[in-house]
Design an enzyme around this catalytic site. Structure first.
Site, PDB file in Angstrom:
ATOM      1  N   ARG A  59       0.813  -1.215   0.000  1.00 35.70           N
ATOM      2  CA  ARG A  59       0.000   0.000   0.000  1.00 35.70           C
ATOM      3  C   ARG A  59       0.848   1.267   0.000  1.00 35.70           C
ATOM      4  NH1 ARG A  59      -2.726  -3.727   2.838  1.00 35.70           N
ATOM      5  NH2 ARG A  59      -1.713  -3.104   4.761  1.00 35.70           N
ATOM      6  N   GLU A  96       6.880 -11.463  15.178  1.00 42.62           N
ATOM      7  CA  GLU A  96       6.493 -12.110  16.432  1.00 42.62           C
ATOM      8  C   GLU A  96       6.938 -13.576  16.399  1.00 42.62           C
ATOM      9  OE1 GLU A  96       2.383 -11.555  17.179  1.00 42.62           O
ATOM     10  OE2 GLU A  96       2.466 -12.473  19.169  1.00 42.62           O
TER      11      GLU A  96
HETATM   12  P1  AMP Z   1       4.755  -2.961  11.131  1.00 42.79           P
HETATM   13  O1  AMP Z   1       6.027  -3.533  10.589  1.00 42.79           O
HETATM   14  O2  AMP Z   1       4.201  -3.744  12.284  1.00 42.79           O
HETATM   15  O3  AMP Z   1       4.878  -1.474  11.467  1.00 42.79           O
HETATM   16  O4  AMP Z   1       3.660  -3.142  10.029  1.00 42.79           O
HETATM   17  C1  AMP Z   1       3.688  -2.325   8.973  1.00 42.79           C
HETATM   18  C2  AMP Z   1       3.003  -2.898   7.751  1.00 42.79           C
HETATM   19  O5  AMP Z   1       1.914  -3.770   8.039  1.00 42.79           O
HETATM   20  C3  AMP Z   1       2.479  -1.740   6.991  1.00 42.79           C
HETATM   21  O6  AMP Z   1       2.977  -1.865   5.686  1.00 42.79           O
HETATM   22  C4  AMP Z   1       0.985  -1.835   7.060  1.00 42.79           C
HETATM   23  O7  AMP Z   1       0.465  -1.733   5.768  1.00 42.79           O
HETATM   24  C5  AMP Z   1       0.676  -3.194   7.634  1.00 42.79           C
HETATM   25  N1  AMP Z   1      -0.176  -3.143   8.844  1.00 42.79           N
HETATM   26  C6  AMP Z   1       0.208  -3.411  10.105  1.00 42.79           C
HETATM   27  N2  AMP Z   1      -0.802  -3.309  10.960  1.00 42.79           N
HETATM   28  C7  AMP Z   1      -1.881  -2.946  10.228  1.00 42.79           C
HETATM   29  C8  AMP Z   1      -3.245  -2.672  10.544  1.00 42.79           C
HETATM   30  N3  AMP Z   1      -3.737  -2.747  11.788  1.00 42.79           N
HETATM   31  N4  AMP Z   1      -4.067  -2.320   9.542  1.00 42.79           N
HETATM   32  C9  AMP Z   1      -3.600  -2.234   8.276  1.00 42.79           C
HETATM   33  N5  AMP Z   1      -2.341  -2.492   7.914  1.00 42.79           N
HETATM   34  C10 AMP Z   1      -1.470  -2.831   8.883  1.00 42.79           C
END
Ligand code: AMP
Length: 172
Positions: A59, A96
């Site tokens: 995205r 995780e």
């Molecule tokens: P993170 O590495 O945990 O910061 O996750 C980031 C990626 O996961 C991003 O590219 C987001 O598009 C996706 N992502 C993580 N959590 C969500 C959520 N609650 N809703 C939508 N996309 C998420």
């Protein structure tokens, strides 16, 4: 910003139980709201001489390409392993359970370029921290800022990004 927030749909328990997924497709479907979001980032950076806007799969690509066009900048794709066709640099990061990785083409930037990284959501911060690490360890460029449409404050993603400039349009 409330009308932008209203166009982001919460989908409980997607893609797995306990995750409250932030679905941006209603926002993307609105020409006026999508334009407002891109304009907000473009206004923020129009004097920052950004050379390349980096989007994180998948995205992030949507925002990176529109913002790059608005700024007259180039765009660069950060992808999951095995997707980029040319020679890559890779950065692994902890999940995780297990590990994941991000990749970039080894000729993505020129020395001294000013880089902006963008994604839709800052959640735990693992993906963008790996992206920033990937870029700073292989390229002599300046990461001007890390930008997000929204930041999930309760996941403390910023803690994985000490000292890095971060801007999120919305906070949850
Ligand atoms: P993170 O590495 O945990 O910061 O996750 C980031 C990626 O996961 C991003 O590219 C987001 O598009 C996706 N992502 C993580 N959590 C969500 C959520 N609650 N809703 C939508 N996309 C998420």
């Amino acid at each position: 910003m409330q009308h932008i927030r209203n166009a982001i749909r919460n989908v409980p328990d997607f893609p797995k139980p306990g995750i409250d997924f932030k679905d941006i497709t209603p926002l993307l479907a609105s020409g006026s709201l999508f334009k407002e979001v891109i304009d907000a980032f473009a206004d923020r950076h129009h004097k920052n001489n950004i050379d390349v806007v980096v989007g994180i799969e998948a995205r992030g690509f949507i925002f990176a390409s529109a913002l790059a066009y608005a700024l007259g900048a180039g765009t660069c794709l950060i992808r999951k392993p095995g997707k980029l066709p040319h020679t890559v640099h890779r950065q692994t990061y902890e999940l995780e359970y297990g590990t994941d990785a991000v990749e970039i083409h080894l000729d993505a930037f020129q020395c001294g370029q000013r880089i902006l990284i963008i994604d839709d959501v800052l959640a735990t911060g693992g993906t963008v921290a790996a992206t920033a690490q990937l870029i700073s360890s292989h390229f002599d460029v300046e990461i001007v800022e890390l930008n997000f449409l929204m930041e999930l404050d309760f996941l403390n993603g910023r803690e994985k990004l000490p000292g890095q400039p971060i801007f999120s349009l919305l906070n949850y």
